[in-house]
Enzyme design. Structure first.
Site: not given
Length: 356
Positions: A179, A324
């Site tokens: 994300e 991430e």
């Protein structure tokens, strides 16, 4: 349209097959026949058995891997809860697309594809590698009103399911959640507080690296968001909670988890934000739980208790807090190792070794 989206979600959930306990037992039995003391490979044996139970095959082919990064902005940033400005969200999306972020480096090492999805970034991003599925242009400020409508939250979940299906059609069989969204640890803390009962003082962490005053402000913002949206009742509807204090990228990851489970594929959960999505997915349907693999325990203070509330045990602990999808992609190596050990190690019988 909202009813149609919800019915579609129910259809996908209905497609999730139960965990194959017999296949998992066979995997453990095979593991015990290998030239080692029983259980001596620890979590590697457990994950190999889990993968067998997910796939119904002793050693599934998981060589094609994808980390799906959902990106979205958060209106709650106007409360000053992040050490980084909101402009960093689209800038980092471009960095992912150009292959320059930490998750890109680790994905290349693991032989995994990075799929970056704009599901809720405020601005317009143009890039040939971007998957553009924008549901909202940033969420509203959850400290003042609902972050999204229920319909938007459902649509974002369906986007996650759709992205998984597209990757399955391209051959991927192992997924990781990633994300990007400045402010999303605040949304994740609010989700965790409402759905687990953990106090904000324990669910709110330092995120991008805020100081003590910033942390206290973040705690107050989470409390205000819960109050404004009337989310104190036990047994709250997880989709309603997701809409009111979540984010588009978190909802997208809920869809990734549900979609992977419906397609019989394991999904590796990254850090705090991804785990908040996993919590929502598990509250929508417990059928997703056997398909989840927790990669690591984040340095974010509420992560350990969040994982415990879901019922997940992390494979590694490296004091990471980047997000991430970095921790999840690192876990791909351990999954590969678990499968190779089970396939290539000699048995006591084949090696002529006396069994204890």
């Amino acid at each position: 349209m909202e009813t149609q989206a919800y019915n579609h979600l129910l259809d996908v959930i209905q497609a999730i097959h139960p965990f194959d306990d017999e296949a998992a037992k066979l995997a453990l039995k095979h593991s015990d026949s290998l030239t080692k003391p029983p259980g001596s490979l620890g979590k590697l044996e457990a994950v190999a058995a889990q993968l067998a139970g997910i796939s119904g095959k002793l050693w599934p082919d998981l060589s094609r891997k994808a980390v799906i990064i959902m990106a979205g902005d958060h209106g709650v940033c106007e409360e000053g809860i992040s050490a980084f400005p909101q402009a960093v969200t689209p800038q980092m999306v471009v960095n992912f697309l150009n292959g320059g972020a930490a998750v890109n480096v680790l994905a290349r090492q693991a032989g995994a594809e990075v799929v970056c999805v704009d599901i809720g970034v405020i601005g317009h991003i143009e890039h040939e590698r971007l998957v553009s599925r924008k549901i909202v242009r940033g969420t509203a400020n959850m400290a003042k009103q609902a972050a999204m409508s229920r319909g938007d939250a459902l649509d974002a979940i369906l986007v996650g399911i759709e992205i998984v299906n597209e990757q399955i059609n391209r051959g991927s069989r192992l997924f990781a959640t990633g994300e990007m969204g400045i402010g999303n640890t605040t949304a994740s803390a609010a989700l965790t507080t409402v759905l687990t009962g953990l106090p904000p003082e324990e669910s709110v962490g330092r995120g991008t690296g805020i100081n003590e005053a910033g942390w206290m402000k973040k705690v107050e913002v989470v409390k205000r968001a819960i109050e404004v949206n009337g989310l104190h009742a036990a047994g709250a509807d997880p989709i309603d909670v997701l809409a009111k204090v979540g984010g588009a990228e978190i909802a997208g990851l809920v869809g990734v988890i549900i979609g992977a489970a419906a397609s019989g594929c394991p999904v590796v959960i990254d850090g705090y934000i991804s785990s908040a999505a996993a919590l929502v997915a598990s509250r929508i349907t417990e059928k997703t739980l056997p398909y989840m693999i927790a990669s690591h325990q984040s340095q974010e203070q509420g992560h350990a208790k969040l994982l415990d509330a879901i019922g997940l045990t992390p494979m590694i602990q490296l004091d990471m807090r980047l997000g991430e999808g970095t921790g999840a992609v690192l876990a791909f190596h351990f999954i590969d190792a678990a499968l190779l050990l089970m396939q290539e190690m000699a048995t006591f019988e084949s090696a002529g070794v006396t069994k204890g």
